[in-house]
Design a protein around this motif. Structure first.
Motif, PDB file in Angstrom:
ATOM      1  N   GLY A  28    -102.386 -70.092  20.317  1.00 31.20           N
ATOM      2  CA  GLY A  28    -103.324 -69.015  20.617  1.00 31.20           C
ATOM      3  C   GLY A  28    -104.547 -69.058  19.713  1.00 31.20           C
ATOM      4  O   GLY A  28    -105.676 -68.869  20.168  1.00 31.20           O
ATOM      5  N   GLU A  29    -104.341 -69.326  18.429  1.00 31.97           N
ATOM      6  CA  GLU A  29    -105.461 -69.438  17.493  1.00 31.97           C
ATOM      7  C   GLU A  29    -106.370 -70.607  17.873  1.00 31.97           C
ATOM      8  O   GLU A  29    -107.595 -70.498  17.819  1.00 31.97           O
ATOM      9  CB  GLU A  29    -104.948 -69.622  16.068  1.00 31.97           C
ATOM     10  N   GLU A  30    -105.766 -71.720  18.257  1.00 29.86           N
ATOM     11  CA  GLU A  30    -106.539 -72.905  18.651  1.00 29.86           C
ATOM     12  C   GLU A  30    -107.339 -72.648  19.930  1.00 29.86           C
ATOM     13  O   GLU A  30    -108.508 -73.034  20.037  1.00 29.86           O
ATOM     14  CB  GLU A  30    -105.610 -74.106  18.832  1.00 29.86           C
ATOM     15  N   VAL A  31    -106.708 -72.005  20.896  1.00 30.60           N
ATOM     16  CA  VAL A  31    -107.394 -71.695  22.156  1.00 30.60           C
ATOM     17  C   VAL A  31    -108.547 -70.725  21.900  1.00 30.60           C
ATOM     18  O   VAL A  31    -109.639 -70.887  22.454  1.00 30.60           O
ATOM     19  CB  VAL A  31    -106.403 -71.121  23.199  1.00 30.60           C
ATOM     20  N   ARG A  54    -107.904 -69.084  31.580  1.00 28.05           N
ATOM     21  CA  ARG A  54    -106.490 -69.221  31.947  1.00 28.05           C
ATOM     22  C   ARG A  54    -105.625 -69.398  30.694  1.00 28.05           C
ATOM     23  O   ARG A  54    -104.595 -68.748  30.530  1.00 28.05           O
ATOM     24  CB  ARG A  54    -106.290 -70.399  32.896  1.00 28.05           C
ATOM     25  N   ARG A  55    -106.057 -70.261  29.804  1.00 22.54           N
ATOM     26  CA  ARG A  55    -105.303 -70.509  28.564  1.00 22.54           C
ATOM     27  C   ARG A  55    -105.309 -69.277  27.654  1.00 22.54           C
ATOM     28  O   ARG A  55    -104.302 -68.967  27.013  1.00 22.54           O
ATOM     29  CB  ARG A  55    -105.873 -71.711  27.811  1.00 22.54           C
ATOM     30  N   LEU A  56    -106.443 -68.568  27.587  1.00 24.58           N
ATOM     31  CA  LEU A  56    -106.497 -67.335  26.791  1.00 24.58           C
ATOM     32  C   LEU A  56    -105.531 -66.296  27.354  1.00 24.58           C
ATOM     33  O   LEU A  56    -104.856 -65.588  26.596  1.00 24.58           O
ATOM     34  CB  LEU A  56    -107.917 -66.776  26.755  1.00 24.58           C
ATOM     35  N   SER A  57    -105.430 -66.204  28.669  1.00 23.12           N
ATOM     36  CA  SER A  57    -104.502 -65.271  29.304  1.00 23.12           C
ATOM     37  C   SER A  57    -103.058 -65.617  28.946  1.00 23.12           C
ATOM     38  O   SER A  57    -102.251 -64.733  28.633  1.00 23.12           O
ATOM     39  CB  SER A  57    -104.665 -65.286  30.824  1.00 23.12           C
ATOM     40  N   GLU A  58    -102.734 -66.900  28.987  1.00 20.89           N
ATOM     41  CA  GLU A  58    -101.391 -67.346  28.617  1.00 20.89           C
ATOM     42  C   GLU A  58    -101.097 -67.012  27.155  1.00 20.89           C
ATOM     43  O   GLU A  58    -100.011 -66.537  26.822  1.00 20.89           O
ATOM     44  CB  GLU A  58    -101.255 -68.849  28.836  1.00 20.89           C
ATOM     45  N   SER A  59    -102.068 -67.270  26.296  1.00 19.56           N
ATOM     46  CA  SER A  59    -101.886 -67.011  24.869  1.00 19.56           C
ATOM     47  C   SER A  59    -101.728 -65.523  24.587  1.00 19.56           C
ATOM     48  O   SER A  59    -100.910 -65.120  23.748  1.00 19.56           O
ATOM     49  CB  SER A  59    -103.065 -67.573  24.070  1.00 19.56           C
TER      50      SER A  59
END
Length: 93
Positions: A44-47, A71-76
């Motif tokens: 999450g920090e990396e995204v 999409r990746r931020l939502s997953e995180s």
């Protein structure tokens, strides 16, 4: 009696998974869940860092890179909220 711990991964059909924590807290599955939570938070920090960089970039394509990033931020965020709920439930006992 410790109760149930919400695990940081969904079941096969996306349902919530719980671990009975009546046993010792340092069991194999508890350690695996701790490691998974740490990996999810690191991801999450990396995204988030990538999203900040992408938003500063004038050449980002809205339909491509930004859509993938959202999409990746939502997953995180989903993972972080599950972890917060799990940890909150464990400290409330």
């Amino acid at each position: 009696m410790r109760g149930l711990r919400l695990l940081p991964w969904p079941g096969p059909d996306g349902q919530r998974c719980y671990l009975s924590t009546d046993e010792e807290e340092g069991g194999y599955l508890s350690r695996l869940a701790d490691d998974m939570e740490e990996a999810q938070l690191t991801t999450g920090e990396e995204v988030l860092a990538h999203a900040v960089e992408l938003l500063r970039s004038p050449g980002a394509t809205p339909s491509g890179e930004l859509r993938f990033c959202v999409r990746r931020l939502s997953e995180s965020l989903r993972d972080a909220l599950r972890i917060a709920e799990s940890r909150g439930g464990r400290t409330a006992r």
